[in-house]
Each structure stands twice: as C-alpha cells, then as structure tokens.
Write an enzyme that holds these catalytic residues in place. Structure first.
Site, PDB file in Angstrom:
ATOM      1  N   LYS A   1       7.563  20.892  34.012  1.00 34.34           N
ATOM      2  CA  LYS A   1       6.229  21.308  33.624  1.00 34.34           C
ATOM      3  C   LYS A   1       5.952  22.669  34.248  1.00 34.34           C
ATOM      4  O   LYS A   1       6.173  22.877  35.449  1.00 34.34           O
ATOM      5  CB  LYS A   1       5.191  20.301  34.105  1.00 34.34           C
ATOM      6  CG  LYS A   1       5.338  18.905  33.510  1.00 34.34           C
ATOM      7  CD  LYS A   1       4.733  18.818  32.136  1.00 34.34           C
ATOM      8  CE  LYS A   1       4.693  17.404  31.620  1.00 34.34           C
ATOM      9  NZ  LYS A   1       4.046  17.306  30.293  1.00 34.34           N
TER      10      LYS A   1
ATOM     11  N   ASP B   1       4.320  20.315  20.156  1.00 32.74           N
ATOM     12  CA  ASP B   1       3.976  19.004  20.707  1.00 32.74           C
ATOM     13  C   ASP B   1       2.516  18.701  20.381  1.00 32.74           C
ATOM     14  O   ASP B   1       2.215  18.050  19.381  1.00 32.74           O
ATOM     15  CB  ASP B   1       4.231  19.023  22.211  1.00 32.74           C
ATOM     16  CG  ASP B   1       3.923  17.695  22.889  1.00 32.74           C
ATOM     17  OD1 ASP B   1       3.461  16.768  22.203  1.00 32.74           O
ATOM     18  OD2 ASP B   1       4.144  17.567  24.107  1.00 32.74           O
TER      19      ASP B   1
ATOM     20  N   GLU C   1       8.156  23.747  25.315  1.00 31.14           N
ATOM     21  CA  GLU C   1       7.193  22.979  24.536  1.00 31.14           C
ATOM     22  C   GLU C   1       5.826  23.650  24.587  1.00 31.14           C
ATOM     23  O   GLU C   1       5.360  24.038  25.657  1.00 31.14           O
ATOM     24  CB  GLU C   1       7.072  21.556  25.087  1.00 31.14           C
ATOM     25  CG  GLU C   1       8.350  20.753  25.015  1.00 31.14           C
ATOM     26  CD  GLU C   1       8.181  19.353  25.590  1.00 31.14           C
ATOM     27  OE1 GLU C   1       7.045  18.814  25.531  1.00 31.14           O
ATOM     28  OE2 GLU C   1       9.168  18.802  26.096  1.00 31.14           O
TER      29      GLU C   1
ATOM     30  N   ASP D   1       7.966  22.735  29.700  1.00 32.39           N
ATOM     31  CA  ASP D   1       6.798  22.315  28.927  1.00 32.39           C
ATOM     32  C   ASP D   1       5.574  23.008  29.503  1.00 32.39           C
ATOM     33  O   ASP D   1       5.192  22.768  30.646  1.00 32.39           O
ATOM     34  CB  ASP D   1       6.635  20.798  29.009  1.00 32.39           C
ATOM     35  CG  ASP D   1       5.455  20.282  28.186  1.00 32.39           C
ATOM     36  OD1 ASP D   1       4.796  21.096  27.524  1.00 32.39           O
ATOM     37  OD2 ASP D   1       5.217  19.066  28.208  1.00 32.39           O
TER      38      ASP D   1
ATOM     39  N   LYS E   1       5.341  11.884  19.639  1.00 37.01           N
ATOM     40  CA  LYS E   1       4.797  10.860  20.523  1.00 37.01           C
ATOM     41  C   LYS E   1       4.091   9.820  19.653  1.00 37.01           C
ATOM     42  O   LYS E   1       2.926  10.008  19.264  1.00 37.01           O
ATOM     43  CB  LYS E   1       3.829  11.482  21.533  1.00 37.01           C
ATOM     44  CG  LYS E   1       4.525  12.454  22.486  1.00 37.01           C
ATOM     45  CD  LYS E   1       3.543  13.169  23.381  1.00 37.01           C
ATOM     46  CE  LYS E   1       4.293  14.068  24.361  1.00 37.01           C
ATOM     47  NZ  LYS E   1       3.379  14.924  25.146  1.00 37.01           N
TER      48      LYS E   1
END
Length: 359
Positions: free
Chosen positions: A164, A245, A220, A194, A272
């Site tokens: 992240k 995403d 992402e 991400d 997701k």
C-alpha cells in the site's frame, strides 16, 4: 424445500492496525447471513455482508434496516432454490444498491444448494487438491514496520508482494521498494503497489515515473475513481501497468461495464465480488475484460473466512495463473476457524480441518 433467512452482526477485530490511504482500520463490522431449509433439519447455508466504510456503495446509515427488509421479503415467500432460479431470486429480492447483501445471500444460497457444507463451488480447490497463488499484502505503516512486513512475507515464501502506498512520505515508500529490489530482482520477486486513489493530476505523472524505476508489475487505482479522462491518460502513458479497482464499484449494467473498460483501456482490473454485487456481476466483468484483452485478478475485501471461502472457491473456477489477493483471512483475532490455510504463498482448503460456525 422452504427457505428462511436471518442475519446477525459480527465485529471483526484486527490483530494489528491496518493502514490504508483512507485511514487506519482496527475493526470491521460484518453481518452474517444464515439460511435454513425448514424441511431438512441441520442443513443451513452461511454468507457474509460486509460493506467497507467510505468505499462500498451500501455503506449507508440504515444498512441493517434495509438488510432486514430484504430478509422479511425473502421469508414472505415459500422459496426454493435451484441453479435455474438462483439469479431470478437475487434480481427480484436484492436491489442493485446493496451489492454486499447480494453477495452474502448468493453465497448462502449456493451453500444450501451444495448441502450446507461450505462448498460454494465444487472444484479442485474446494476438494483440497490444489492451492491458489497469492500476493502477500504489506499494509501502510512506518518505514520500519512496512519493511518488517515485507521480510515476514518473503520468509513465508511469497513470490509476489503488494504494498500500500500513498499515506506515509512518498520518499520513504520508494526507499522500501528500493530496499526490496536491492535484495530481490524482478526475476525472483514480483512487486505490486496499491495507491487507493492517493495521487492526483498534479503529481501522478511524476510519481509513476519514479515508481517505474522498481520493475513493478502494476499499480492499483493511482487516482481517485470517477476521473475517466485522467485515468485514460494515466493508463496510456504510465511506465507502470495500471489496474482499476475502486473504479469498478457501483457499476452494474453490462453496457456500462463495457463502455468504461473500452474507454479507459487499463492493463488490468481487480475484482472484489462482495463490493461488485456477487459472482454473476463479477463474471460479467471477467467476460468483458477477456473480450477487450484486459487481464484480471480477484481480491477479497476484508471479509471473514466465510466470505473469503466463497471468493476463493469462485476464483479457483477460472484457473487464472496470476497471483490473487486472497490473504486477508489471517488479519483477525476473532475470525472463524475454517479449512482455509496459507502455505508457501498459496491458499489451500484443507479438508482435514473443520469449520466452527454456529448460529
């Protein structure tokens, strides 16, 4: 067969704080779905609804009231479920603005259809014969903490790491990537990052150029969702392949999905199911992506082992060779015991282990 549904809350507690660009998480409230067959004692199906604060379409103040309304309508009918009417039931009972509810009920119904054994999709994974390759997730934190997380994942034989970025000092985040690359070149370790939309039009180009030095697999959602023109330009010019995403959340219509992907033309999309509205919606995204030559992988969204189990079994149905994002089952101190285990960077369903679900 006469099906009845109920739900209750379960507050999942993180073992340690989880940092993202949207803040630090210490807990996550999920609602467990329980469907019983009044004609078959002892047979029940479990699902999970877990909107993510600030991200899910159904992160709304009266979520429980709306979920109860869906359950009341479900119970008002003398429902039976079969493969041919599963999607009809979901389309009729669950409005599009409640994607996590659709995911939870769909999971529980599929569980019931497979005999209430937590087998949501019957395949080599759920039979315990194969594992699913995963990326190891590195949460945001201090420089030292993120570096320690990376070392732990590498010691657990993960060959793909996802970091992240976008919350701490960007120079420090680059230093972590540099440190990993000094020890592990591209041929040994794959690196994903991400940003959760943390960059903007004023800095995204400069930051992507810097990130391009570290042989990254992908980034992402570099900028916030909804900026289609900017995201299209980023995808076209970025030295790091871009994955969408958050950009996909809230888009339900098939034509809308197609138009979005055709316009932006990303390198990857990340799916997701609990945020997109379940497995039928996710399958539509996959079908469109394949048509347009866009690669994809599937990621869990902080579900307990109930939701993670369903997503993993669904994922295994596709034999996608890319590492998937299914490593969230170990995040919680009060998760449900299950056959899901992580070994050598892969997720397995170990049939020698039992579920501990009770209602």
């Amino acid at each position: 067969m006469s099906l009845k549904i109920a739900f209750k809350s379960h507050n999942l507690l993180f073992r340690k704080q989880a940092g993202t660009s949207r803040g630090v998480l210490t807990s996550k409230n999920s609602r467990l779905i329980h469907i019983t067959d009044t004609e078959k004692e002892g047979i029940s199906g479990f699902g999970e609804c877990g909107p993510l604060p600030g991200l899910s379409v159904d992160d709304i103040p009266d979520f429980d009231r709306q979920l109860q309304s869906v359950c009341d309508e479900f119970n008002a009918f003398d429902l039976e479920v079969f493969p041919f009417n599963l999607q009809i039931i979901l389309d009729q009972l669950v409005p599009p603005h409640l994607p996590s509810v659709r995911f939870g009920i769909e999971t529980a119904l599929l569980d019931i259809m497979h005999g209430g054994r937590r087998i949501i999709f019957d395949n080599h994974f759920s039979a315990g014969q194969t594992g699913i390759l995963m990326n190891g997730l590195i949460w945001m934190g201090s420089f030292e903490d993120m570096l320690q997380q990376a070392e732990e994942k590498l010691a657990q034989d993960f060959t793909t790491l996802k970091l992240k970025v976008g919350a701490i000092d960007f120079d420090k985040e680059c230093a972590i990537l540099q440190r990993i690359r000094e020890r592990y070149p591209k041929k040994k370790i794959t690196l994903r990052v991400d940003a959760n939309g943390a960059f903007d039009g004023t800095n995204v180009s400069e930051r992507l150029n810097r990130l391009g030095q570290y042989d990254l697999h992908s980034i992402e959602q570099p900028v916030m969702a909804g900026q289609h023109g900017l995201m299209k330009a980023v995808c076209a010019l970025s030295p790091v392949p871009v994955a969408l995403d958050e950009e996909l959340i809230g888009i339900v219509g098939y034509r809308e999905k197609f138009d979005l992907l055709k316009k932006i033309n990303p390198h990857y999309i990340i799916l997701k199911p609990s945020l997109l509205g379940g497995f039928q919606q996710t399958t539509e995204w996959i079908e469109i992506a394949v048509r347009l030559g866009i690669n994809w992988w599937i990621t869990s969204a902080l579900e307990s082992n109930i939701g993670l189990n369903a997503i993993a079994q669904y994922t295994a149905s596709f034999n996608n060779p890319l590492p998937q994002g299914l490593g969230t089952g170990q995040l919680y101190q009060n998760n449900f015991d299950s056959p899901l285990v992580v070994r050598n960077g892969r997720l397995f369903y170990d049939n020698s282990l039992d579920w501990n679900l009770t209602w």
